[in-house]
Design an enzyme around this catalytic site. Structure first.
Site, PDB file in Angstrom:
ATOM      1  N   ARG A  58       0.832  -1.195   0.000  1.00 11.23           N
ATOM      2  CA  ARG A  58       0.000   0.000   0.000  1.00 11.23           C
ATOM      3  C   ARG A  58       0.869   1.249   0.000  1.00 11.23           C
ATOM      4  O   ARG A  58       2.022   1.226   0.432  1.00 11.23           O
ATOM      5  CB  ARG A  58      -0.942   0.008   1.201  1.00 11.23           C
ATOM      6  CG  ARG A  58      -0.249   0.139   2.561  1.00 11.23           C
ATOM      7  CD  ARG A  58      -0.223   1.551   3.077  1.00 11.23           C
ATOM      8  NE  ARG A  58       0.603   1.646   4.279  1.00 11.23           N
ATOM      9  CZ  ARG A  58       1.866   2.011   4.281  1.00 11.23           C
ATOM     10  NH1 ARG A  58       2.476   2.274   3.139  1.00 11.23           N
ATOM     11  NH2 ARG A  58       2.550   2.107   5.403  1.00 11.23           N
ATOM     12  N   GLU A  64       0.300  10.126   8.254  1.00  7.92           N
ATOM     13  CA  GLU A  64       1.406   9.289   8.733  1.00  7.92           C
ATOM     14  C   GLU A  64       1.502   9.296  10.249  1.00  7.92           C
ATOM     15  O   GLU A  64       1.440  10.344  10.894  1.00  7.92           O
ATOM     16  CB  GLU A  64       2.722   9.806   8.138  1.00  7.92           C
ATOM     17  CG  GLU A  64       3.618   8.707   7.651  1.00  7.92           C
ATOM     18  CD  GLU A  64       2.964   7.882   6.556  1.00  7.92           C
ATOM     19  OE1 GLU A  64       2.571   6.725   6.839  1.00  7.92           O
ATOM     20  OE2 GLU A  64       2.829   8.369   5.438  1.00  7.92           O
ATOM     21  N   GLY A 180      11.296  -2.909   3.488  1.00  5.70           N
ATOM     22  CA  GLY A 180      11.911  -1.769   4.142  1.00  5.70           C
ATOM     23  C   GLY A 180      11.758  -0.472   3.379  1.00  5.70           C
ATOM     24  O   GLY A 180      12.529   0.468   3.593  1.00  5.70           O
ATOM     25  N   GLY A 182       8.684   1.278   3.089  1.00  3.32           N
ATOM     26  CA  GLY A 182       7.523   2.052   3.491  1.00  3.32           C
ATOM     27  C   GLY A 182       6.274   1.756   2.689  1.00  3.32           C
ATOM     28  O   GLY A 182       5.307   2.510   2.746  1.00  3.32           O
ATOM     29  N   SER A 184       4.724  -1.210   3.003  1.00  2.00           N
ATOM     30  CA  SER A 184       4.047  -2.227   3.804  1.00  2.00           C
ATOM     31  C   SER A 184       4.183  -3.638   3.260  1.00  2.00           C
ATOM     32  O   SER A 184       3.221  -4.403   3.205  1.00  2.00           O
ATOM     33  CB  SER A 184       2.559  -1.880   3.962  1.00  2.00           C
ATOM     34  OG  SER A 184       2.022  -2.535   5.068  1.00  2.00           O
ATOM     35  N   SER A 185       5.406  -4.000   2.889  1.00  2.00           N
ATOM     36  CA  SER A 185       5.650  -5.382   2.495  1.00  2.00           C
ATOM     37  C   SER A 185       5.395  -6.330   3.660  1.00  2.00           C
ATOM     38  O   SER A 185       4.954  -7.466   3.459  1.00  2.00           O
ATOM     39  CB  SER A 185       7.091  -5.536   1.992  1.00  2.00           C
ATOM     40  OG  SER A 185       8.023  -5.194   3.000  1.00  2.00           O
ATOM     41  N   ASP A 231      -2.215  -0.412   7.400  1.00  5.28           N
ATOM     42  CA  ASP A 231      -1.589  -1.245   6.377  1.00  5.28           C
ATOM     43  C   ASP A 231      -2.464  -2.440   6.028  1.00  5.28           C
ATOM     44  O   ASP A 231      -2.654  -2.779   4.860  1.00  5.28           O
ATOM     45  CB  ASP A 231      -0.220  -1.730   6.855  1.00  5.28           C
ATOM     46  CG  ASP A 231       0.731  -0.594   7.163  1.00  5.28           C
ATOM     47  OD1 ASP A 231       0.429   0.555   6.763  1.00  5.28           O
ATOM     48  OD2 ASP A 231       1.762  -0.843   7.814  1.00  5.28           O
ATOM     49  N   LYS A 282      11.426  -1.489  10.603  1.00  3.16           N
ATOM     50  CA  LYS A 282      10.660  -1.121  11.796  1.00  3.16           C
ATOM     51  C   LYS A 282      10.929  -2.044  12.967  1.00  3.16           C
ATOM     52  O   LYS A 282      10.877  -1.620  14.122  1.00  3.16           O
ATOM     53  CB  LYS A 282       9.165  -1.147  11.483  1.00  3.16           C
ATOM     54  CG  LYS A 282       8.697  -0.001  10.610  1.00  3.16           C
ATOM     55  CD  LYS A 282       7.190   0.147  10.650  1.00  3.16           C
ATOM     56  CE  LYS A 282       6.454  -1.051  10.132  1.00  3.16           C
ATOM     57  NZ  LYS A 282       4.995  -0.841  10.082  1.00  3.16           N
ATOM     58  N   TYR A 290       9.860   3.589  15.911  1.00  3.01           N
ATOM     59  CA  TYR A 290       8.418   3.379  15.804  1.00  3.01           C
ATOM     60  C   TYR A 290       7.749   3.201  17.168  1.00  3.01           C
ATOM     61  O   TYR A 290       6.796   3.912  17.510  1.00  3.01           O
ATOM     62  CB  TYR A 290       8.145   2.171  14.908  1.00  3.01           C
ATOM     63  CG  TYR A 290       6.706   2.029  14.475  1.00  3.01           C
ATOM     64  CD1 TYR A 290       6.275   2.543  13.264  1.00  3.01           C
ATOM     65  CD2 TYR A 290       5.777   1.387  15.282  1.00  3.01           C
ATOM     66  CE1 TYR A 290       4.955   2.422  12.853  1.00  3.01           C
ATOM     67  CE2 TYR A 290       4.453   1.261  14.888  1.00  3.01           C
ATOM     68  CZ  TYR A 290       4.048   1.781  13.682  1.00  3.01           C
ATOM     69  OH  TYR A 290       2.747   1.661  13.293  1.00  3.01           O
TER      70      TYR A 290
END
Length: 538
Positions: A58, A64, A180, A182, A184-185, A231, A282, A290
């Site tokens: 996404r 954010e 990594g 951003g 949302s893998s 996410d 994260k 985070y």
């Protein structure tokens, strides 16, 4: 999850790619990838897969680090995704169904990721499942385990001796969502793995899309990241060509938002994603980045609430959204409408400014000062705010974090309003204009500045890339995802996409030596794609 965009709909099971992708070009480009996954599965496991679970990554257009404060966000699924080919595996005849699951063999087409084999064990005394997940380091197999663990807890928790045994599973993963970055893998991996275990154990029909969002939210927390739900909602519920306005309080709810369109390609917006090539992990950095921000926003909510004479129980840790609702005397369980929410946010932002010193101004508060401002004793404070999460900091910047969250929540609502107004149909045509794109772009630019200066989740490369993007013709550009690396998203006119990407290549140093194929992997235009599904093979 409350009623909204397909929240109560079943999780789709499809049998052709045209049910997933909406144009011939995309289907043609994707079919070779899907066929390769099927062929490789058969080579490795000696039979064809029965299903392929798909979950998209996404892009967060705006909003954010506010989902875990329970404010709404505006993400969209992208066309890039995680695919997991799966089939049931054989099980050991000697295995005790009351004590262990079937064996899991997880392999990845990417040779950088080593295979994982595991089973889950059941404790005799508690009948609870035991499946260790190392939260101190990143491992792709941890996301697979997290998905499995959630399915076990929800569907195989019975203590009866006539126990249904979880099916063994062979699975093979491939992904086009960069890790990594951003995008949302990690959530896509958890959603796809959860779907894999659901379908092989014949449990898919027992969940709605909304149920799947909630389940996968909890699953990802098992990896060590306190995800807010954006996410997962974007990956599961998204519809083709629409963004989602996802809200979280008092219930998780998703509203489809059509993005502006114009009959003139000069004013037809396209979102271009550009990878800074700085990896944002994260999990590994959670305690200083985070998860620390999660704690800072929660403590900021308490301190702000106390200063505004909001009732807060000694063991509560309300979010900023919950403090706002209490301050506005919103009845419990009532949804505050967008206009009233905007008015409330504007008022609370003013109060936050007046309480700047109480909240720690620019330099923040020491732990001692933090405890004092909370009104709790040291032991009570640690029990409420630090016993469940690991953080590492000498100063806690409550004012900056609260100001970002509240102003960003307001920008989300303003972005939503512009989209709705610009997509109202008059005479059969939408009315998006240059002014529409400029207003959206301004909000995106303001969002990035707030992320960089108030939430401090940007990095020099992201700041440079957003600046380069604006210079290359973007109406607006901002970091997307958790930050500290990863990607930017830029709003660009459809007619300018190719020249925009070329200008990025020339101006952003890490891109200059790349050939066209390499560049396509790190910079690409995208439109909102459809959500997660399961593909059933013949």
């Amino acid at each position: 999850m409350s009623n909204g965009t397909d929240a109560h709909a079943p999780i789709p099971t499809v049998t052709s790619l045209d049910e997933i992708y909406d144009n011939v070009e995309t289907i043609s480009a994707q079919s070779g990838r899907w066929n390769n996954l099927i062929d490789e599965f058969e080579k490795r496991f000696g039979r064809k897969p029965t299903h392929i679970a798909r979950a998209p990554g996404r892009v967060n257009l705006i909003g954010e680090h506010i989902d875990y404060a329970l404010f709404g966000v505006l993400p969209a699924a992208i066309e890039r995704d995680i695919l997991i080919a799966v089939a049931p595996s054989g099980t050991s005849d000697s295995a005790d169904a009351t004590k262990s699951s079937g064996p899991i063999q997880a392999q990845n087409l990417d040779e950088r990721f080593q295979p994982h084999e595991f089973t889950a064990e059941r404790h005799d005394e508690t009948s609870e499942w035991h499946l260790p997940i190392d939260k101190t380091k990143l491992a792709w197999g941890s996301y697979v385990k997290a998905g499995y663990f959630g399915v076990l807890n929800r569907f195989f928790h019975h203590t009866s001796k006539e126990l249904e045994r979880p099916q063994g599973v062979d699975l093979l993963v491939t992904g086009s969502v960069p890790s990594g970055a951003g995008l949302s893998s990690s959530a896509a991996m958890v959603v796809a793995s959860t779907l894999s275990f659901l379908v092989i154990n014949d449990k898919l029909h027992e969940l709605t899309k909304g149920n799947l969002v909630e389940l996968t939210m909890e699953n990802e927390k098992r990896v060590g990241v306190n995800s807010g739900g954006m996410d997962q909602a974007a990956s599961v519920i998204s519809m083709t060509n629409e963004a989602l306005h996802v809200t979280f309080h008092p219930n998780l709810h998703a509203e489809a938002i059509a993005l502006p369109k114009s009959t003139s390609p000069d004013f037809n917006p396209v979102f271009v994603i550009a990878n800074s090539l700085v990896v944002s992990d994260k999990v590994v950095s959670a305690k200083t980045q985070y998860n620390l921000r999660v704690v800072e926003t929660l403590v900021a909510a308490r301190v702000l609430g106390r200063s505004l004479h909001v009732q807060i129980g000694p063991e509560e840790k309300p979010t900023l959204k919950e403090i706002l609702d209490r301050w506005l005397n919103v009845q419990h369980g009532t949804v505050l409408g967008p206009d009233d929410l905007k008015d409330g946010l504007i008022r609370l932002i003013r109060e936050t400014e007046s309480l700047k010193d109480t909240l720690g101004a620019d330099d923040g508060l020491t732990l001692e000062g933090l405890i004092h401002a909370s009104g709790l004793g040291p032991r009570e404070f640690r029990d409420v705010y630090l016993s469940w999460i690991e953080v590492d900091a000498t100063h806690f910047k409550l004012y900056k974090r609260a100001k970002h969250v509240l102003s960003e929540a307001l920008r989300v609502l303003q972005f939503r309003d512009i989209c709705i107004a610009s997509t109202q149909v008059a005479g059969g045509e939408s009315n998006a204009s240059a002014d529409t794109l400029e207003r959206l772009g301004t909000l995106m630019n303001e969002s990035h500045l707030s992320c960089a200066e108030l939430f401090e989740c940007s990095c020099p490369e992201l700041d440079e890339l957003t600046s380069v993007a604006r210079g290359a013709g973007a109406y607006g550009s901002r970091l997307t995802g958790a930050g500290w690396g990863g990607c930017t998203v830029s709003l660009v006119s459809e007619t300018n996409v190719d020249s925009f990407i070329q200008k990025l290549k020339e101006a952003y140093t890490p891109y200059r030596a790349m050939d066209d194929d390499q560049l396509r992997e790190v910079v690409f235009a995208t439109k909102p794609g459809g959500g997660a599904c399961v593909f059933k093979l013949d």
